[in-house]
Write an enzyme that holds these catalytic residues in place. Structure first.
Site, PDB file in Angstrom:
ATOM      1  CG  HIS A  76      -1.842  -1.151   1.299  1.00 57.96           C
ATOM      2  ND1 HIS A  76      -3.114  -1.082   0.775  1.00 57.96           N
ATOM      3  CD2 HIS A  76      -1.704  -2.405   1.781  1.00 57.96           C
ATOM      4  CE1 HIS A  76      -3.722  -2.260   0.950  1.00 57.96           C
ATOM      5  NE2 HIS A  76      -2.885  -3.079   1.556  1.00 57.96           N
ATOM      6  CG  ASN A 108      -6.303   0.349   0.181  1.00 57.14           C
ATOM      7  OD1 ASN A 108      -5.201   0.340  -0.364  1.00 57.14           O
ATOM      8  ND2 ASN A 108      -6.466  -0.023   1.437  1.00 57.14           N
ATOM      9  CG  HIS A 193      -8.993  -8.142   2.223  1.00 61.58           C
ATOM     10  ND1 HIS A 193      -8.045  -7.478   3.001  1.00 61.58           N
ATOM     11  CD2 HIS A 193     -10.075  -8.291   3.020  1.00 61.58           C
ATOM     12  CE1 HIS A 193      -8.549  -7.257   4.207  1.00 61.58           C
ATOM     13  NE2 HIS A 193      -9.787  -7.727   4.244  1.00 61.58           N
ATOM     14  CG  HIS A 246      -3.795 -10.483   3.634  1.00 66.96           C
ATOM     15  ND1 HIS A 246      -5.073 -10.973   3.687  1.00 66.96           N
ATOM     16  CD2 HIS A 246      -3.902  -9.184   3.248  1.00 66.96           C
ATOM     17  CE1 HIS A 246      -5.916 -10.017   3.346  1.00 66.96           C
ATOM     18  NE2 HIS A 246      -5.236  -8.926   3.072  1.00 66.96           N
ATOM     19  CG  ASN A 292      -8.423  -7.115   8.588  1.00 65.14           C
ATOM     20  OD1 ASN A 292      -8.572  -8.307   8.826  1.00 65.14           O
ATOM     21  ND2 ASN A 292      -9.390  -6.352   8.112  1.00 65.14           N
ATOM     22  CG  ASP A 319      -1.320  -6.314   3.775  1.00 63.97           C
ATOM     23  OD1 ASP A 319      -1.507  -5.305   3.057  1.00 63.97           O
ATOM     24  OD2 ASP A 319      -2.193  -6.775   4.529  1.00 63.97           O
ATOM     25  CG  HIS A 323      -1.823   2.928   9.125  1.00 70.01           C
ATOM     26  ND1 HIS A 323      -2.836   3.446   8.345  1.00 70.01           N
ATOM     27  CD2 HIS A 323      -1.953   1.584   9.056  1.00 70.01           C
ATOM     28  CE1 HIS A 323      -3.556   2.449   7.831  1.00 70.01           C
ATOM     29  NE2 HIS A 323      -3.034   1.301   8.241  1.00 70.01           N
TER      30      HIS A 323
HETATM   31  O1  DOR Z   1      -3.851  -4.577   7.845  1.00 65.26           O
HETATM   32  C1  DOR Z   1      -4.312  -4.161   6.799  1.00 65.26           C
HETATM   33  N1  DOR Z   1      -4.035  -2.933   6.324  1.00 65.26           N
HETATM   34  N2  DOR Z   1      -5.122  -4.945   6.122  1.00 65.26           N
HETATM   35  C2  DOR Z   1      -5.788  -4.527   5.052  1.00 65.26           C
HETATM   36  O2  DOR Z   1      -6.509  -5.284   4.495  1.00 65.26           O
HETATM   37  C3  DOR Z   1      -5.678  -3.134   4.600  1.00 65.26           C
HETATM   38  C4  DOR Z   1      -4.390  -2.558   5.011  1.00 65.26           C
HETATM   39  C5  DOR Z   1      -4.390  -1.066   4.854  1.00 65.26           C
HETATM   40  O3  DOR Z   1      -4.708  -0.564   3.784  1.00 65.26           O
HETATM   41  O4  DOR Z   1      -4.005  -0.374   5.828  1.00 65.26           O
HETATM   42 ZN    ZN Z   2      -6.028  -7.069   2.684  1.00 71.05          ZN
HETATM   43 ZN    ZN Z   3      -3.394  -5.090   1.892  1.00 76.71          ZN
END
Ligand code: DOR
Ligand code: ZN
Ligand code: ZN
Length: 455
Positions: A76, A108, A193, A246, A292, A319, A323
């Site tokens: 991401h 996303n 997912h 994942h 997640n 993954d 953040h």
């Molecule tokens: O832990 C996660 N973070 N799982 C996800 O499916 C999305 C991802 C995110 O975009 O932060």
């Molecule tokens: Zn995911």
């Molecule tokens: Zn992801």
């Protein structure tokens, strides 16, 4: 013509099974020679390639693992829309620092990558700011709202390598089935997912003993397993190429085994954290252990390791989900799911799986480069004469402590801070060009001029 020569490393090529001390010569982006002892002078004196170039480089790889450039199918980069968490530039630098030469970027973002214009923006930006190959993945439905399919054919024609609703599942089985029918027709893989959002409800960590102790709402294994089963059935029904993201549960592994036994084009990935941590590592306060799917039980983790070793699970993907510190400080219940992974994957996998004898170095290369390339139909992941010069050099004996302050990623959200590890990425080479180097004391990364950010 520029050359890069890598001397004396343990060269690993999963496709041919090559695992031997060799020299490699890369000329003009392609591997020209793989030999026991390449005569550097023949290159310096232009006998093999003509004029010398200021970019010519000779790397001493003695004692190092020399793998095909690592490929991460799941990152991401938050760009556009959440640039405070990560940009394509910082994410790509983190990738290079982690030994990754190609990454697939989830859609996303804000706006969601669901149409040719956003797709094009991402591709153009990536080409400007990095030599790392950034392959965008497009959304399955408009704005990831779960209702209306995007135009897979146009997105595919414009460079989307897969479609995914990552961050969530397409909950409506009718829409999910339509998506797989269309994906099969277009020939684009579906990256799933798997999470039944209704069953997940308010869960924030694995449902079980630990969640009870901590007084936190749990996420059942069934939250994942139900959608894994549904999507395998839909893949069978439609002929779609399904890649399960994942995987975290023992029954996911069992279901994939079932799908593969039936000859379905189903593949799967597992993250370094699901292979190395469990719910017991969650203390209920540190949200750097919140992701997640969540960290599961030891039984699940052991099933994932076994599934990976045996080939039921095809590959390792990070993954990488950056953040901000502020986001992650909101408390375990409120903080967003996700951890960074690009700069910890190599040392974590090397220390926990290779050094402990679970995976051979050749298998590590297979699961972090060769197999991911096959899943997206990319002609990389090989160290062979004529192949693209994408190479990752790892010093397996170099010990260090994981220090989030050293990350090139904007994200510091890792559960591995302070962990003692082995396996330092010494160099990342893309199309013959050394993009990243680290001798254990000093590190350097090629920064492209068009993008002064971070410089
Ligand atoms: O832990 C996660 N973070 N799982 C996800 O499916 C999305 C991802 C995110 O975009 O932060
Ligand atoms: Zn995911
Ligand atoms: Zn992801």
């Amino acid at each position: 013509m520029a050359f890069t020569i890598i001397k004396g490393g343990r060269v690993l090529d999963p496709e041919t099974g090559l695992d031997a001390i060799k020299d490699i010569a890369i000329v003009d982006g392609k591997i020209l020679e793989i030999e026991d002892d390449i005569d550097i002078h023949a290159y310096e004196h232009h006998e093999k390639i003509g004029e010398m170039d200021e970019n010519d480089i000779i790397i001493d790889a003695e004692g190092c693992l020399v793998m095909p450039g690592l490929i991460d199918l799941h990152v991401h980069f938050r760009d556009p829309g959440f640039e405070e968490k990560e940009t394509i530039c910082t994410g790509a630098r983190a990738a290079a620092r982690g030994g990754f030469t190609s990454v697939c970027m989830m859609p996303n973002t804000k706006p969601v990558i669901d149409a040719p214009d956003t797709l094009e923006e991402v591709i153009e930006k990536a080409a400007k700011v990095t030599n790392v190959q950034v392959h965008p993945i497009a959304a399955i439905t408009a704005n990831q709202d779960g209702e209306y399919l995007t135009d897979f054919q146009t997105l595919f024609d414009n460079g989307a390598i897969a479609v995914s609703e990552d961050g969530k599942s397409v909950m409506n089985a009718r829409v999910a089935r339509q998506a797989m029918r269309l994906a099969a027709e277009v020939g684009i893989p579906v990256f799933a997912h798997c999470e039944d959002i209704n069953l997940r409800a308010r869960g924030v960590m694995n449902a079980g003993k630990r969640a009870k102790e901590l007084g936190l709402y749990g996420i059942l294994n069934e939250v994942e397993d139900i959608i894994v089963a549904r999507d395998i059935i839909l893949a069978k029904d439609t002929g779609a190429q399904l890649h399960l993201c994942h995987c975290s549960t023992e029954d996911s592994v069992n279901l994939i085994k079932f799908a593969k036994a039936g000859g379905l084009p189903v593949t799967a990935e597992v993250t370094p954290h699901h292979l190395t941590l469990t719910e017991d590592d969650v203390d209920g306060t540190d949200a750097n252990f919140k992701m997640n799917p969540p960290l599961r039980t030891k039984a699940d983790r052991d099933a994932l390791i076994k599934g990976l070793k045996e080939g039921t699970i095809d590959c390792i993907a990070t993954d990488h989900a950056p953040h901000t510190e502020e986001d992650k400080k909101a408390g375990f219940k409120q903080a967003p799911f996700g951890i960074v992974g690009l700069e910890t994957a190599v040392p974590v996998i090397y220390t926990e799986l290779v050094e402990k004898g679970v995976l051979t170095p050749l298998e590590m290369a297979e699961k972090m480069s060769y197999n991911p390339a096959r899943i997206i139909g990319m002609d990389r992941g090989r160290i062979q004469v004529g192949a693209d010069g994408d190479i990752t050099i790892i010093d397996p004996d170099f010990e260090f402590e994981i220090n989030p302050d050293s990350f090139f990623s904007k994200g510091r959200n890792t559960p591995y801070a302070g962990k003692k590890v082995k396996g330092l990425v010494k160099a990342t080479i893309i199309d013959g060009r050394v993009i990243y180097r680290n001798d254990g004391k000093n590190e350097s990364i090629v920064k492209m001029e068009e993008h002064p950010e971070m410089d």
